[in-house]
Design a protein around this motif. Structure first.
Motif, PDB file in Angstrom:
ATOM      1  N   ALA A  39      53.802 -37.536 -21.088  1.00 25.87           N
ATOM      2  CA  ALA A  39      53.020 -37.313 -22.305  1.00 25.87           C
ATOM      3  C   ALA A  39      51.572 -36.981 -22.007  1.00 25.87           C
ATOM      4  O   ALA A  39      50.792 -36.754 -22.936  1.00 25.87           O
ATOM      5  N   GLU A  68      55.152 -43.053 -15.424  1.00 25.41           N
ATOM      6  CA  GLU A  68      55.622 -41.995 -16.310  1.00 25.41           C
ATOM      7  C   GLU A  68      54.437 -41.423 -17.082  1.00 25.41           C
ATOM      8  O   GLU A  68      53.809 -42.117 -17.893  1.00 25.41           O
ATOM      9  N   THR A  69      54.111 -40.161 -16.814  1.00 23.10           N
ATOM     10  CA  THR A  69      52.972 -39.514 -17.478  1.00 23.10           C
ATOM     11  C   THR A  69      53.378 -38.182 -18.096  1.00 23.10           C
ATOM     12  O   THR A  69      52.568 -37.263 -18.183  1.00 23.10           O
ATOM     13  N   ARG A 107      46.392 -40.426 -29.132  1.00 24.37           N
ATOM     14  CA  ARG A 107      46.821 -39.364 -28.234  1.00 24.37           C
ATOM     15  C   ARG A 107      48.233 -39.666 -27.732  1.00 24.37           C
ATOM     16  O   ARG A 107      48.706 -40.798 -27.769  1.00 24.37           O
ATOM     17  N   TRP A 108      48.898 -38.637 -27.230  1.00 23.02           N
ATOM     18  CA  TRP A 108      50.291 -38.772 -26.850  1.00 23.02           C
ATOM     19  C   TRP A 108      50.532 -39.822 -25.768  1.00 23.02           C
ATOM     20  O   TRP A 108      51.545 -40.529 -25.814  1.00 23.02           O
ATOM     21  N   PRO A 109      49.650 -39.990 -24.777  1.00 22.97           N
ATOM     22  CA  PRO A 109      49.915 -41.060 -23.805  1.00 22.97           C
ATOM     23  C   PRO A 109      49.990 -42.443 -24.450  1.00 22.97           C
ATOM     24  O   PRO A 109      50.825 -43.272 -24.052  1.00 22.97           O
ATOM     25  N   ARG A 120      50.853 -43.089 -27.593  1.00 22.46           N
ATOM     26  CA  ARG A 120      52.101 -43.148 -28.366  1.00 22.46           C
ATOM     27  C   ARG A 120      53.294 -43.428 -27.452  1.00 22.46           C
ATOM     28  O   ARG A 120      54.180 -44.221 -27.782  1.00 22.46           O
ATOM     29  N   ALA A 121      53.331 -42.751 -26.298  1.00 24.87           N
ATOM     30  CA  ALA A 121      54.447 -42.941 -25.371  1.00 24.87           C
ATOM     31  C   ALA A 121      54.489 -44.376 -24.860  1.00 24.87           C
ATOM     32  O   ALA A 121      55.565 -44.978 -24.746  1.00 24.87           O
ATOM     33  N   ASP A 157      42.138 -43.852 -23.895  1.00 26.03           N
ATOM     34  CA  ASP A 157      43.543 -44.214 -24.100  1.00 26.03           C
ATOM     35  C   ASP A 157      43.811 -45.630 -23.604  1.00 26.03           C
ATOM     36  O   ASP A 157      44.552 -46.397 -24.237  1.00 26.03           O
ATOM     37  N   ARG A 159      54.927 -40.122 -34.875  1.00 21.47           N
ATOM     38  CA  ARG A 159      54.737 -38.673 -34.852  1.00 21.47           C
ATOM     39  C   ARG A 159      53.400 -38.289 -35.462  1.00 21.47           C
ATOM     40  O   ARG A 159      52.804 -37.276 -35.094  1.00 21.47           O
ATOM     41  N   TYR A 184      59.585 -44.437 -34.074  1.00 19.25           N
ATOM     42  CA  TYR A 184      59.525 -43.061 -33.580  1.00 19.25           C
ATOM     43  C   TYR A 184      59.063 -42.112 -34.680  1.00 19.25           C
ATOM     44  O   TYR A 184      58.277 -41.196 -34.434  1.00 19.25           O
TER      45      TYR A 184
END
Length: 312
Positions: free
Chosen positions: A144, A141-142, A229-231, A233-234, A151, A224, A220
């Motif tokens: 993000a 799952e990428t 970076r978003w990856p 966080r996901a 990362d 925010r 969650y």
């Protein structure tokens, strides 16, 4: 009963044991023996009132920041740790592998109990290469974003810290071990549930969960604005999501905060929460310790919690 209180935070031991929720719970049930297992820094020495006499011991484990010193993992055990860690990472990043989170987590706990060197492995270059390989593999799952090398390093370091409770020196069956407790009470959820999950897996000790707010929702909200970076966080939110699901599935009793459910009074009055779970919580059968049954896995004596069984 001997009850192990498990919680996480940066408040001092005095705040936890004197005027805090855990201290008030122990004081309301003076006929039972309590021990507090605290994840995170204990803080300073300020006093928040005397601890109740029923609280007989406090155990602390730092899980954030620099990794505590530990021996290197033996060469012959590295393949087993690598396989278990890869299974955990696959559960985090591959939608079809979510069900492997629990088995991989418990396998890591079993390996951690052998020599306490699991944190050293999780911080090693081999663990980082496993994370990078699985995270960038087809089917991961990428949404993000694709993970960069930085990362992988950041996420690997954070996962090592989150998994430190698996290596805690708490899982024996002696007077200070979780294996010798009649019941674990997790206060708050999240990483504090890891020792309870391990104690149930290794020794069959049932546990109760009290959430003063929804831990997953708080994560969650917090991520925010997290400095990652978003990856990353996901990936971390996937860990908390699967940990919450496993915790709810394995808990014998849930006592949620009335501020999030609109009913009950367990957060405002620990004695009322205690009177509820003391009558419902499963106890160890006299004359034997709970463990793996001949025909299946360990059972706490109550059906696992499921969202469908929770009233609206």
């Amino acid at each position: 009963m001997r009850i192990a209180l498990l919680t996480e935070g940066t408040r001092t031991v005095a705040q936890r044991t004197g005027g805090g929720w855990c201290g008030r719970l122990a004081g309301a049930l003076a006929e039972h023996e309590f021990q507090l297992y605290l994840l995170g820094a204990g803080g300073g020495p300020e006093d928040a009132g005397p601890a109740p006499s029923s609280l007989t011991a406090v155990h602390e484990l730092p899980i954030w920041g620099r990794r505590p010193g530990a021996g290197r993992l033996a060469v012959h055990r590295r393949p087993a740790c690598a396989a278990a860690y890869e299974g955990l990472v696959r559960a985090l990043v591959t939608p079809g592998e979510r069900s492997q989170f629990g088995p991989a987590l418990y396998r890591l706990a079993e390996l951690a109990g052998q020599d306490g060197a699991l944190p050293a492995f999780l911080a090693s270059g081999r663990a980082h290469r496993i994370l990078e390989k699985v995270w960038r593999a087809p089917g991961a799952e990428t949404a993000a974003g694709q993970p960069l090398v930085r990362d992988v390093l950041v996420a690997g370091d954070l996962l090592e810290q989150l998994l430190r409770p698996l290596s805690a020196p708490w899982y024996g069956s002696g007077p200070t071990g979780l294996g010798g407790a009649d019941l674990c009470h997790v206060v708050g959820g999240g990483p504090a549930a890891l020792p309870a999950l391990v104690a149930k897996h290794l020794h069959g000790v049932p546990f109760v969960l009290t959430e003063h707010g929804l831990h997953l929702r708080e994560q969650y909200r917090g991520y925010r604005t997290a400095p990652y970076r978003w990856p990353v966080r996901a990936l971390l939110l996937a860990f908390f999501r699967l940990l919450s699901a496993e915790t709810y599935r394995q808990a014998a009793v849930l006592t949620p905060d009335p501020r999030t459910t609109g009913s009950g009074s367990c957060a405002a009055a620990p004695s009322q929460a205690a009177s509820g779970w003391c009558t419902r919580a499963p106890r160890r059968p006299a004359g034997r310790r709970p463990g793996r049954s001949p025909s299946g896995p360990r059972s706490s004596g109550l059906a696992p919690w499921s969202p469908a069984a929770t009233p609206n």
